[in-house]
Design a protein around this motif. Structure first.
Motif, PDB file in Angstrom:
ATOM      1  N   GLY A  69     -13.112  -7.441   9.412  1.00  0.00           N
ATOM      2  CA  GLY A  69     -12.202  -7.281  10.533  1.00  0.00           C
ATOM      3  C   GLY A  69     -11.093  -6.278  10.297  1.00  0.00           C
ATOM      4  N   TYR A  70     -10.438  -5.903  11.387  1.00  0.00           N
ATOM      5  CA  TYR A  70      -9.386  -4.880  11.362  1.00  0.00           C
ATOM      6  C   TYR A  70      -8.167  -5.343  10.562  1.00  0.00           C
ATOM      7  N   THR A  71      -7.811  -6.616  10.682  1.00  0.00           N
ATOM      8  CA  THR A  71      -6.630  -7.125   9.977  1.00  0.00           C
ATOM      9  C   THR A  71      -6.787  -6.988   8.473  1.00  0.00           C
ATOM     10  N   CYS A  72      -7.973  -7.288   7.987  1.00  0.00           N
ATOM     11  CA  CYS A  72      -8.230  -7.169   6.545  1.00  0.00           C
ATOM     12  C   CYS A  72      -8.164  -5.704   6.107  1.00  0.00           C
ATOM     13  N   SER A  73      -8.632  -4.794   6.937  1.00  0.00           N
ATOM     14  CA  SER A  73      -8.563  -3.366   6.610  1.00  0.00           C
ATOM     15  C   SER A  73      -7.112  -2.896   6.507  1.00  0.00           C
ATOM     16  N   MET A  74      -6.250  -3.404   7.377  1.00  0.00           N
ATOM     17  CA  MET A  74      -4.835  -3.046   7.322  1.00  0.00           C
ATOM     18  C   MET A  74      -4.185  -3.600   6.055  1.00  0.00           C
ATOM     19  N   MET A  75      -4.573  -4.812   5.659  1.00  0.00           N
ATOM     20  CA  MET A  75      -4.054  -5.384   4.421  1.00  0.00           C
ATOM     21  C   MET A  75      -4.446  -4.532   3.225  1.00  0.00           C
ATOM     22  N   LEU A  76      -5.649  -3.985   3.254  1.00  0.00           N
ATOM     23  CA  LEU A  76      -6.090  -3.100   2.172  1.00  0.00           C
ATOM     24  C   LEU A  76      -5.218  -1.844   2.115  1.00  0.00           C
ATOM     25  N   GLN A  77      -4.883  -1.281   3.267  1.00  0.00           N
ATOM     26  CA  GLN A  77      -4.024  -0.100   3.290  1.00  0.00           C
ATOM     27  C   GLN A  77      -2.646  -0.403   2.709  1.00  0.00           C
ATOM     28  N   TYR A  78      -2.070  -1.543   3.084  1.00  0.00           N
ATOM     29  CA  TYR A  78      -0.775  -1.932   2.531  1.00  0.00           C
ATOM     30  C   TYR A  78      -0.861  -2.106   1.016  1.00  0.00           C
ATOM     31  N   PHE A  79      -1.939  -2.732   0.563  1.00  0.00           N
ATOM     32  CA  PHE A  79      -2.126  -2.963  -0.866  1.00  0.00           C
ATOM     33  C   PHE A  79      -2.205  -1.634  -1.616  1.00  0.00           C
ATOM     34  N   LEU A  80      -2.934  -0.670  -1.079  1.00  0.00           N
ATOM     35  CA  LEU A  80      -3.102   0.617  -1.750  1.00  0.00           C
ATOM     36  C   LEU A  80      -1.802   1.416  -1.761  1.00  0.00           C
ATOM     37  N   ILE A  81      -1.039   1.349  -0.675  1.00  0.00           N
ATOM     38  CA  ILE A  81       0.245   2.066  -0.635  1.00  0.00           C
ATOM     39  C   ILE A  81       1.213   1.486  -1.657  1.00  0.00           C
ATOM     40  N   LEU A  82       1.303   0.173  -1.710  1.00  0.00           N
ATOM     41  CA  LEU A  82       2.177  -0.461  -2.690  1.00  0.00           C
ATOM     42  C   LEU A  82       1.700  -0.167  -4.115  1.00  0.00           C
ATOM     43  N   SER A  83       0.389  -0.142  -4.301  1.00  0.00           N
ATOM     44  CA  SER A  83      -0.164   0.173  -5.620  1.00  0.00           C
ATOM     45  C   SER A  83       0.198   1.598  -6.035  1.00  0.00           C
ATOM     46  N   ASN A 127      -4.231   5.561  -7.214  1.00  0.00           N
ATOM     47  CA  ASN A 127      -3.519   5.107  -8.402  1.00  0.00           C
ATOM     48  C   ASN A 127      -3.295   6.197  -9.445  1.00  0.00           C
ATOM     49  N   LEU A 128      -4.302   6.991  -9.728  1.00  0.00           N
ATOM     50  CA  LEU A 128      -4.191   7.912 -10.851  1.00  0.00           C
ATOM     51  C   LEU A 128      -3.312   9.142 -10.594  1.00  0.00           C
ATOM     52  N   PRO A 129      -3.372   9.793  -9.422  1.00  0.00           N
ATOM     53  CA  PRO A 129      -2.446  10.921  -9.204  1.00  0.00           C
ATOM     54  C   PRO A 129      -0.967  10.551  -9.336  1.00  0.00           C
TER      55      PRO A 129
END
Length: 611
Positions: free
Chosen positions: A444-458, A303-305
């Motif tokens: 689980g793996y699905t939740c980890s992928m959701m976290l990646q999507y969330f961070l990219i969009l953030s 987020n900060l960079p």
């Protein structure tokens, strides 16, 4: 609570420092503020050295007086949880005033922060070209993000270290940083910040009170005359009355519709920003199963960079394309709307509740209706006489978590500390010898992928939002008169913190707490921190409430654009440094023609040659 104390100390001085600070030596005022912030950080860290060691609730605590198997499932046993706390110690704990150090430290830290932004911004605005000012302010705003970025990385490092490291044997711990009972070395970061703040204060004491206006450096006569005129005017003004124009300035600012609408927009946006940023680590913990250390680190990296880059690009964009104030208002508004629309995609990046038997799922592993309530006791553990309030989770081989090894029906254990494994667990319905380990189960793996999507969009949203910040901030600076600039920035900061910085964490925290499914238990039987939340309701509050608040902020934003169409702003008449130099030179030349003898004026022949 620390945020509230910080804002309280800041609010005690913000308006008066913003006004009176322009009459004094602004760099020295900023240096003193940095030193005071260092003192406040040091006071905040003191409770760690004055209080007892941290004890977390556990049925498997190495400091307990239980036998090695007393926390497991045993028939015909009276219900016990922990050694009974001495009532005198509970009274002593209640009467402890250690919290006063944190309260006073945060108030002092808030006081020290007061002069930095209002006086720093006005100092730059007074002595820089109007076309360069957005770029300089962009660099300053970038610095305000680089600081938190380093702070978050430091906090991530400290959160991964046990609070009493060096005083206890960490090999005996039965919790990890991913556990909600974990407390990191919070005090270490404050000690580092105290030293950094004191060192940062030193350069400000060597900066001059005034600087030559940028663009006039090549004309020493004009610089000298300007300095003498400003010095005489300042002395005369200070002798008359230092408070003479305070109330007229306040009246002028309150009657400025663009300025007041900008404050309203800032209050609404800051409400949403404070809520999201303050509770984002907890959201990543509860929604995606990350530890506090990991959550803080991810926020700092993702987020900060982009915010730093957005501030710099926004300032350079204003300088490169010579964007006017009215154009800047449109840029800020429409970029914010674009980011706002992207924000709604985060509602799709979700994870289910952690399956915990008796809380979010049945003992058969079926997700249950949380509104009906839960019962942590089942047929498989009713004869175990287990404590039902202590949170000491274990993960079974079946992928289901349990509040404790006893409630999982485990009858034996192997190993010590984090390597402990529980055997013969009657509630874990798997083929073979059912067992469990300490901690909640992996999401689980699905939740980890959701976290990646969330961070990219953030990351994308943070960049777009910060790209609009500098154009928006220039609207604030240019919609008020130059002599009201410092007070205007201070009043803007005061309003955002009174109506957003203080109330936002209170009401938002109360709403988040309403989604708690199980509260921890302190030593004296009092309720402690929440151990597990309803992830679905938490998500609706965390994402939905800021979305509604930000949506409301676009109404005054559109009204501001309408008012700007036919309104002349004070900042629009500001000349660039070069134009000011030409005007001064022309004025000086005319005065010499009227009667003054200037030995440096070239002769007619020389002038023709130069032309």
């Amino acid at each position: 609570m620390s945020i509230l104390n910080f804002f309280l100390g800041n609010l005690l001085l913000i308006i008066f420092v913003s006004y009176f600070g322009t009459k004094l030596h602004r760099p020295i005022m900023i240096g003193v503020g940095c030193a005071i912030m260092g003192l406040g950080c040091f006071l905040i860290s003191l409770p760690h050295f004055l209080m007892d060691r941290y004890e977390y609730e556990s049925t498997v605590s190495v400091s307990s007086n239980f036998s090695s198997s007393s926390f497991l499932c045993m028939e015909n046993r009276t219900e016990t949880s922990r050694p009974t706390q001495d009532p005198s110690e509970c009274v002593k704990e209640v009467k402890s005033f250690i919290w006063v150090y944190v309260l006073v430290g945060n108030i002092i830290r808030g006081m020290g922060e007061t002069p930095i932004m209002p006086l720093g911004i006005s100092y730059i605005e007074d002595f820089s070209k109007s076309e360069n000012s957005p770029m300089y302010i962009g660099f300053i705003e970038t610095g305000t993000i680089i600081g938190p970025l380093i702070g978050l990385l430091l906090a991530s490092f400290c959160a991964n270290i046990y609070v009493d490291t060096g005083s206890v044997n960490t090999d005996d711990l039965t919790i990890t940083p991913t556990d909600t009972r974990w407390v990191g070395a919070w005090w270490f970061g404050f000690l580092i910040c105290a030293g950094v703040n004191v060192l940062t204060a030193i350069p400000f004491f060597f900066l001059p009170k005034t600087l030559p206006k940028e663009g006039l450096e090549d004309n020493p006569d004009i610089i000298k005359n300007d300095k003498e005129e400003k010095h005489r005017a300042e002395i005369k003004k200070e002798r008359q009355s230092i408070t003479k124009d305070f109330l007229p300035f306040m009246k002028s600012l309150s009657g400025n519709p663009i300025y007041m609408l900008f404050i309203l927009i800032s209050v609404l946006q800051f409400n949403a920003f404070v809520n999201m940023f303050s509770f984002m680590p907890k959201y990543l913990e509860q929604q995606y199963g990350k530890s506090t250390s990991e959550a803080i680190f991810l926020i700092g990296i993702y987020n900060l960079p982009p915010i730093c880059i957005g501030y710099i690009v926004g300032g350079l964009m204003m300088k490169k394309f010579k964007i006017t104030v009215k154009q800047a208002a449109h840029v800020a508004c429409w970029l914010s709307i674009l980011e706002y629309l992207l924000y709604f995609l985060t509602f799709l990046m979700t994870c289910d509740n952690s399956p915990v038997a008796g809380i979010t799922a049945s003992y058969e592993g079926i997700q249950q209706d949380l509104s009906v309530g839960y019962d942590v006791l089942a047929d498989c553990n009713k004869v175990c006489n287990c404590p039902t309030k202590i949170w000491d989770p274990v993960c079974g081989d079946n992928g289901l978590s349990y509040m404790s090894a006893c409630l999982a029906g485990c009858e034996a254990s192997v190993g010590t500390g984090l390597t402990m494994v529980f055997k013969n667990c009657s509630c874990i319905q798997t083929s073979g010898n059912a067992s469990a380990v300490l901690g909640l189960c992996y999401k689980g793996y699905t939740c980890s992928m959701m976290l990646q999507y969330f961070l990219i969009l953030s990351t994308i949203s943070s960049f777009i939002y910060s790209l609009a910040a500098i154009p928006g901030y220039m609207v604030l600076l240019r919609c008020i008169k130059p002599e009201e600039k410092s007070l205007g920035v201070g009043l803007h900061t005061f309003c955002t913190r009174v109506f957003a910085g203080i109330p936002a964490p209170i009401y938002f925290g109360a709403l988040v707490d309403s989604t708690c499914l199980h509260w921890g238990t302190l030593k004296c039987g009092k309720p402690g921190a929440c151990r597990i939340y309803d992830a679905t309701n938490f998500r609706h509050i965390y994402l939905g409430l800021p979305a509604g608040i930000r949506g409301a902020s676009f109404l005054p934003a559109f009204l501001t654009l309408i008012l700007l169409r036919k309104r002349h702003l004070p900042g629009e008449s500001d000349s660039t440094g070069t134009e000011l130099a030409d005007a001064k030179a022309t004025e000086h030349e005319n005065e010499c023609k009227d009667g003054c003898q200037n030995p440096k004026v070239p002769k007619a022949g020389e002038l023709k040659t130069k032309l």
